[in-house]
Design a protein around this motif. Structure first.
Motif, PDB file in Angstrom:
ATOM      1  N   ASN A  30     -16.188  -6.101  -3.787  1.00 28.69           N
ATOM      2  CA  ASN A  30     -15.076  -7.055  -3.813  1.00 28.69           C
ATOM      3  C   ASN A  30     -15.530  -8.253  -4.634  1.00 28.69           C
ATOM      4  O   ASN A  30     -16.711  -8.362  -4.989  1.00 28.69           O
ATOM      5  CB  ASN A  30     -14.636  -7.453  -2.398  1.00 28.69           C
ATOM      6  CG  ASN A  30     -15.757  -8.092  -1.615  1.00 28.69           C
ATOM      7  OD1 ASN A  30     -16.300  -9.128  -1.998  1.00 28.69           O
ATOM      8  ND2 ASN A  30     -16.151  -7.452  -0.518  1.00 28.69           N
ATOM      9  N   ALA A  42     -22.524   0.756   2.612  1.00 35.86           N
ATOM     10  CA  ALA A  42     -23.516   1.840   2.601  1.00 35.86           C
ATOM     11  C   ALA A  42     -24.568   1.605   1.513  1.00 35.86           C
ATOM     12  O   ALA A  42     -25.768   1.800   1.738  1.00 35.86           O
ATOM     13  CB  ALA A  42     -22.807   3.179   2.388  1.00 35.86           C
ATOM     14  N   PRO A 127     -17.917   6.354  -7.039  1.00 32.74           N
ATOM     15  CA  PRO A 127     -17.132   6.742  -5.865  1.00 32.74           C
ATOM     16  C   PRO A 127     -15.647   6.667  -6.277  1.00 32.74           C
ATOM     17  O   PRO A 127     -15.350   6.308  -7.427  1.00 32.74           O
ATOM     18  CB  PRO A 127     -17.461   5.640  -4.863  1.00 32.74           C
ATOM     19  CG  PRO A 127     -17.624   4.414  -5.713  1.00 32.74           C
ATOM     20  CD  PRO A 127     -18.184   4.898  -7.048  1.00 32.74           C
ATOM     21  N   THR A 131      -9.664   3.494  -3.208  1.00 37.17           N
ATOM     22  CA  THR A 131      -8.853   4.421  -2.412  1.00 37.17           C
ATOM     23  C   THR A 131      -9.205   4.395  -0.919  1.00 37.17           C
ATOM     24  O   THR A 131      -8.725   5.219  -0.153  1.00 37.17           O
ATOM     25  CB  THR A 131      -8.985   5.869  -2.928  1.00 37.17           C
ATOM     26  OG1 THR A 131     -10.347   6.266  -2.835  1.00 37.17           O
ATOM     27  CG2 THR A 131      -8.516   5.978  -4.365  1.00 37.17           C
ATOM     28  N   ILE A 171     -10.252  14.309  -0.717  1.00 40.97           N
ATOM     29  CA  ILE A 171     -10.312  13.496  -1.945  1.00 40.97           C
ATOM     30  C   ILE A 171     -10.823  14.351  -3.112  1.00 40.97           C
ATOM     31  O   ILE A 171     -10.310  14.285  -4.220  1.00 40.97           O
ATOM     32  CB  ILE A 171     -11.201  12.246  -1.745  1.00 40.97           C
ATOM     33  CG1 ILE A 171     -10.629  11.377  -0.619  1.00 40.97           C
ATOM     34  CG2 ILE A 171     -11.305  11.427  -3.028  1.00 40.97           C
ATOM     35  CD1 ILE A 171     -11.510  10.209  -0.219  1.00 40.97           C
TER      36      ILE A 171
HETATM   37  N1  AR6 Z   1     -20.261   7.715  -0.741  1.00 43.59           N
HETATM   38  C1  AR6 Z   1     -19.166   8.038  -1.472  1.00 43.59           C
HETATM   39  N2  AR6 Z   1     -17.938   7.601  -1.143  1.00 43.59           N
HETATM   40  C2  AR6 Z   1     -17.815   6.807  -0.051  1.00 43.59           C
HETATM   41  C3  AR6 Z   1     -18.908   6.427   0.762  1.00 43.59           C
HETATM   42  C4  AR6 Z   1     -20.184   6.924   0.372  1.00 43.59           C
HETATM   43  N3  AR6 Z   1     -21.295   6.616   1.057  1.00 43.59           N
HETATM   44  N4  AR6 Z   1     -18.431   5.636   1.767  1.00 43.59           N
HETATM   45  C5  AR6 Z   1     -17.098   5.537   1.607  1.00 43.59           C
HETATM   46  N5  AR6 Z   1     -16.719   6.244   0.524  1.00 43.59           N
HETATM   47  P1  AR6 Z   1     -13.939   1.753   0.066  1.00 43.59           P
HETATM   48  P2  AR6 Z   1     -12.241   0.239  -1.828  1.00 43.59           P
HETATM   49  C6  AR6 Z   1     -15.376   6.432  -0.082  1.00 43.59           C
HETATM   50  O1  AR6 Z   1     -13.144   1.254   1.228  1.00 43.59           O
HETATM   51  O2  AR6 Z   1     -11.027   0.972  -1.409  1.00 43.59           O
HETATM   52  C7  AR6 Z   1     -15.331  -2.795   0.938  1.00 43.59           C
HETATM   53  O3  AR6 Z   1     -15.349  -3.482   2.153  1.00 43.59           O
HETATM   54  C8  AR6 Z   1     -14.172   6.214   0.781  1.00 43.59           C
HETATM   55  O4  AR6 Z   1     -13.881   7.391   1.526  1.00 43.59           O
HETATM   56  O5  AR6 Z   1     -15.412   1.790   0.180  1.00 43.59           O
HETATM   57  O6  AR6 Z   1     -12.489   0.062  -3.298  1.00 43.59           O
HETATM   58  C9  AR6 Z   1     -15.615  -3.716  -0.249  1.00 43.59           C
HETATM   59  O7  AR6 Z   1     -16.494  -4.757   0.085  1.00 43.59           O
HETATM   60  C10 AR6 Z   1     -13.103   5.973  -0.273  1.00 43.59           C
HETATM   61  O8  AR6 Z   1     -12.629   7.196  -0.785  1.00 43.59           O
HETATM   62  O9  AR6 Z   1     -13.618   0.885  -1.272  1.00 43.59           O
HETATM   63  C11 AR6 Z   1     -14.240  -4.222  -0.591  1.00 43.59           C
HETATM   64  O10 AR6 Z   1     -13.891  -5.339   0.195  1.00 43.59           O
HETATM   65  C12 AR6 Z   1     -13.865   5.283  -1.408  1.00 43.59           C
HETATM   66  O11 AR6 Z   1     -15.255   5.459  -1.102  1.00 43.59           O
HETATM   67  C13 AR6 Z   1     -13.352  -3.057  -0.258  1.00 43.59           C
HETATM   68  O12 AR6 Z   1     -14.024  -2.295   0.725  1.00 43.59           O
HETATM   69  C14 AR6 Z   1     -13.570   3.805  -1.552  1.00 43.59           C
HETATM   70  O13 AR6 Z   1     -13.412   3.206  -0.284  1.00 43.59           O
HETATM   71  C15 AR6 Z   1     -13.127  -2.168  -1.465  1.00 43.59           C
HETATM   72  O14 AR6 Z   1     -12.205  -1.161  -1.131  1.00 43.59           O
END
Ligand code: AR6
Length: 186
Positions: A30, A42, A127, A131, A171
Motif C-alpha cells: 500500500n 507474508a 502475486p 485482487t 485464481i
Molecule cells: N503468495 C501469493 N499470493 C498471496 C499470498 C502469498 N503468500 N498471500 C495472499 N496472496 P492482497 P491487494 C494473494 O490482499 O488486494 C495488504 O494489506 C491473495 O489471495 O495481499 O493488492 C497491503 O498492505 C490475493 O489473490 O493484496 C495493502 O493494504 C492476492 O495475493 C492491501 O493488502 C492479493 O491480495 C493490498 O491489497
C-alpha cells in the motif's frame, strides 16, 4: 501453464510467493510502504525487518507523501530466496473495474518490470495484485496483468521469465482462462 513469447516465458502456477526463487518477487503493498496484511504481511514476516527499514528510508527520501498507486520501488529481499522485492501499489477497486482502475493496475505491473530491468533482473514473480483486500475482479485483473507482462516483454526484449504465483486454484483457473484468451487474440 507455460507460454513462450519472444525470448521470455510466462509461467502461471499455484503457490506462496514468499517461497519463489526468481531474482525478484513483487509485493502488493500500500502507499505507506509500512507493511500490511495479505501478501504484504507474508513477505515482511518471512523477509525480516531489513525490508521494512529500507522501505522507511525510501519513504523519507523519495516519497514522503507515500508511493502513488501504479508506481514501484525496490528493496533487497532480506531472508527471502529472492534477492530483491519490488513493492508496488495496485488500485483499490471495491468490486468495480473501470478504465481508471485498469490503467492503474496495468501501470503497477509495467512499472514493476521497468524497475526490474533497471536493476538487471531477468526473472520476476508476481502475486495477483489488487485482487485480495483491494477487491478488483479477478477475471479483469488477470487480463490486465498478463497484457502488461506481454507488452513489456515484446517492447523491451530483456526479461527471461515472468511468473504469476497464484494463491488458490480458483485464481489460477481465472489466470489460465485469461492467458488462453489472449493467446487466441495474438
Ligand atoms: N503468495 C501469493 N499470493 C498471496 C499470498 C502469498 N503468500 N498471500 C495472499 N496472496 P492482497 P491487494 C494473494 O490482499 O488486494 C495488504 O494489506 C491473495 O489471495 O495481499 O493488492 C497491503 O498492505 C490475493 O489473490 O493484496 C495493502 O493494504 C492476492 O495475493 C492491501 O493488502 C492479493 O491480495 C493490498 O491489497
Amino acid at each position: 501453464m507455460k507460454y513462450k513469447i519472444d525470448n521470455a516465458e510466462i509461467i502461471l502456477k499455484i503457490g506462496d510467493i514468499t517461497e519463489e526463487d526468481t531474482e525478484a518477487i513483487v509485493n502488493a503493498a500500500n502507499s505507506t510502504l509500512m507493511g500490511g496484511g495479505g501478501v504484504d504481511g507474508a513477505i515482511h514476516r518471512k523477509g525480516g525487518p531489513s525490508i521494512l527499514e529500507e522501505c522507511k528510508r525510501i519513504r523519507e527520501k523519495e516519497y514522503p507523501e507515500g508511493l502513488p498507486t501504479g508506481e514501484a520501488v525496490i528493496t533487497t529481499g532480506g531472508n527471502l530466496k529472492a534477492k530483491y522485492v519490488i513493492h508496488t501499489v495496485g488500485p483499490v477497486c471495491h468490486g468495480k473495474f473501470t478504465q481508471r482502475e485498469k490503467q492503474l493496475l496495468y501501470n503497477a505491473y509495467y512499472n514493476s518490470l521497468k524497475i526490474a530491468k533497471e536493476n538487471k533482473i531477468k526473472t520476476v514473480a508476481f502475486p495477483s495484485i489488487s485482487t485480495g483486500a483491494y477487491r478488483c475482479p479477478v477475471e479483469e485483473a488477470a487480463k490486465t496483468a498478463l497484457k502488461a507482462a506481454i507488452d513489456f516483454i515484446k517492447t523491451e526484449n530483456y526479461l527471461q521469465q515472468v511468473r504469476f504465483v497464484l494463491f488458490t486454484e480458483d485464481i489460477y483457473e481465472k489466470y489460465s482462462e485469461a492467458l488462453k484468451e489472449i493467446i487466441n487474440e495474438i
